[in-house]
Design a protein around this motif. Structure first.
Motif, mmCIF file in Angstrom:
data_model
loop_
_atom_site.group_PDB
_atom_site.id
_atom_site.type_symbol
_atom_site.label_atom_id
_atom_site.label_comp_id
_atom_site.label_asym_id
_atom_site.label_seq_id
_atom_site.Cartn_x
_atom_site.Cartn_y
_atom_site.Cartn_z
ATOM 1 N N VAL A 6 0.811 -1.230 0.000
ATOM 2 C CA VAL A 6 0.000 0.000 0.000
ATOM 3 C C VAL A 6 0.840 1.274 0.000
ATOM 4 O O VAL A 6 0.283 2.373 0.038
ATOM 5 N N HIS A 7 2.178 1.129 -0.073
ATOM 6 C CA HIS A 7 3.005 2.344 -0.065
ATOM 7 C C HIS A 7 4.370 2.077 -0.698
ATOM 8 O O HIS A 7 5.235 1.457 -0.103
ATOM 9 N N ALA A 8 4.506 2.539 -1.945
ATOM 10 C CA ALA A 8 5.801 2.451 -2.633
ATOM 11 C C ALA A 8 5.966 3.717 -3.464
ATOM 12 O O ALA A 8 5.012 4.485 -3.641
ATOM 13 N N HIS A 9 7.188 3.931 -3.935
ATOM 14 C CA HIS A 9 7.477 5.117 -4.768
ATOM 15 C C HIS A 9 8.042 4.651 -6.102
ATOM 16 O O HIS A 9 9.251 4.704 -6.330
ATOM 17 N N LEU A 10 7.157 4.178 -6.959
ATOM 18 C CA LEU A 10 7.609 3.615 -8.233
ATOM 19 C C LEU A 10 8.070 4.693 -9.214
ATOM 20 O O LEU A 10 8.719 4.377 -10.214
ATOM 21 N N GLY A 106 -1.769 10.531 -0.968
ATOM 22 C CA GLY A 106 -0.525 10.226 -0.251
ATOM 23 C C GLY A 106 0.659 10.330 -1.196
ATOM 24 O O GLY A 106 0.460 10.235 -2.411
ATOM 25 N N GLU A 107 1.772 10.619 -0.760
ATOM 26 C CA GLU A 107 2.149 10.649 0.629
ATOM 27 C C GLU A 107 2.007 12.067 1.167
ATOM 28 O O GLU A 107 2.515 13.005 0.558
ATOM 29 N N VAL A 108 1.348 12.175 2.307
ATOM 30 C CA VAL A 108 1.154 13.474 2.938
ATOM 31 C C VAL A 108 1.496 13.326 4.420
ATOM 32 O O VAL A 108 1.768 12.221 4.881
ATOM 33 N N LEU A 164 -2.030 5.117 8.741
ATOM 34 C CA LEU A 164 -0.758 5.558 9.311
ATOM 35 C C LEU A 164 0.361 4.720 8.709
ATOM 36 O O LEU A 164 0.482 3.532 8.985
ATOM 37 N N HIS A 165 1.167 5.367 7.843
ATOM 38 C CA HIS A 165 2.273 4.685 7.168
ATOM 39 C C HIS A 165 3.498 4.759 8.058
ATOM 40 O O HIS A 165 3.810 5.825 8.601
ATOM 41 N N CYS A 166 4.165 3.615 8.239
ATOM 42 C CA CYS A 166 5.453 3.597 8.933
ATOM 43 C C CYS A 166 5.376 4.326 10.273
ATOM 44 O O CYS A 166 6.244 5.116 10.603
ATOM 45 N N THR A 212 6.066 -1.523 1.445
ATOM 46 C CA THR A 212 7.529 -1.583 1.311
ATOM 47 C C THR A 212 8.204 -0.223 1.451
ATOM 48 O O THR A 212 9.367 -0.151 1.815
ATOM 49 N N ASP A 213 7.499 0.871 1.079
ATOM 50 C CA ASP A 213 8.144 2.185 0.940
ATOM 51 C C ASP A 213 9.304 2.095 -0.065
ATOM 52 O O ASP A 213 10.234 2.887 -0.023
ATOM 53 N N ALA A 214 9.246 1.108 -0.956
ATOM 54 C CA ALA A 214 10.302 0.932 -1.966
ATOM 55 C C ALA A 214 10.453 2.222 -2.796
ATOM 56 O O ALA A 214 9.448 2.868 -3.083
#
Ligand SMILES: [Zn+2]
Length: 261
Positions: A6-10, A106-108, A164-166, A212-214
């Motif tokens: 649910v959270h990566a930076h491709l 997101g991301e905010v 809530l991410h990370c 992953t926050d990849a």
């Protein structure tokens, strides 16, 4: 096994050369969706393109707190952040215009570790919560050294659609977030991060998501992270809860569907 990140930076340059292969590996691992996060106007535009090009990529458009042009960031940190030249209101207007193409905002969030400009960050975040309400899309929140503050702001705004991410808050704050019915993520580096093992233990399975926050936060220090590594987050939750990986993955996928679709 069905997986979601649910959270990566491709859109980050680390994936410029081989995103197709990265996503093929994710599919082979069972990935149903990767939510790629925009962090400023140009990043948002690229994120929309990636979501249009790749079936498993879902778009979240946002404005990372330290990328907002009105937030004061100390000079020594400035080089680390891509300061957007596009204003906050214009960035939010673009997100509103593309609300039908996204699954989240997101991301905010708020980052008081690398900027003490609380006033402008809170102002921006408040506007973003209003936008989230208006377009009925959940916000995916970064809250470094602002773990209590974001809960206060969500509570004040009676805002319920948030992830809530990370999340770095301690047990007490995690308990409060759980009582507020907020979903929390477990990250792909959780096998080497005791904090996220604690999150996996303390948060009910019905409120857990995986990310992953990849290209960041990989299972191996210094190596580029990628979405298929979300498997490690599933394994950590399974171990902490004494469940099978299959059962955890199935529940996380149901949570993903309930929150984002
Ligand atoms: Zn991120």
């Amino acid at each position: 096994m069905i997986l979601v990140d649910v959270h990566a930076h491709l859109d980050f340059p680390e994936f410029d050369k081989d995103l197709k292969q990265v996503l093929q590996r994710a599919k082979n691992a069972g990935m149903a969706a990767v939510i790629s996060q925009g962090v400023h106007h140009a990043s948002n535009k690229k994120t929309l393109e990636l979501a249009a090009q790749h079936d498993i990529v879902q778009a979240a458009l946002g404005l990372y707190p330290l990328n907002a042009p009105n937030v004061v960031v100390p000079e020594e940190e400035n080089d680390d952040y891509d300061r957007s030249t596009v204003g906050v209101d214009e960035t939010l207007k673009f997100i509103r215009q593309h609300a039908k193409e996204i699954v989240a905002i997101g991301e905010v969030g708020i980052d008081l570790q690398f900027s003490d400009d609380e006033k402008n960050q809170v102002n921006n975040f408040t506007k973003i919560l209003q936008l989230s309400n208006a377009v009925k899309k959940p916000v995916i929140i970064h809250s470094r050294k602002a773990e209590k503050l974001v809960l206060d702001l969500l509570e004040d705004a009676k805002h319920k659609q948030a992830v809530l991410h990370c999340y770095g808050g301690g047990k007490k704050l995690i308990k409060r977030a759980v009582e507020m019915n907020l979903p929390l993520t477990v990250t792909s580096n959780a096998q080497r991060a005791q904090h996220f093992q604690m999150v996996a233990r303390e948060v009910p399975l019905s409120q857990l998501l995986t990310e992953t926050d990849a290209p960041l936060l990989g299972p191996v220090v210094g190596e580029r992270n990628e979405p298929q590594n979300v498997q490690h987050a599933i394994d950590v939750i399974a171990k902490q809860k004494g469940l099978s990986a299959q059962e955890v993955a199935r529940n996380v996928y149901m949570n993903y569907q309930r929150i984002f679709l």
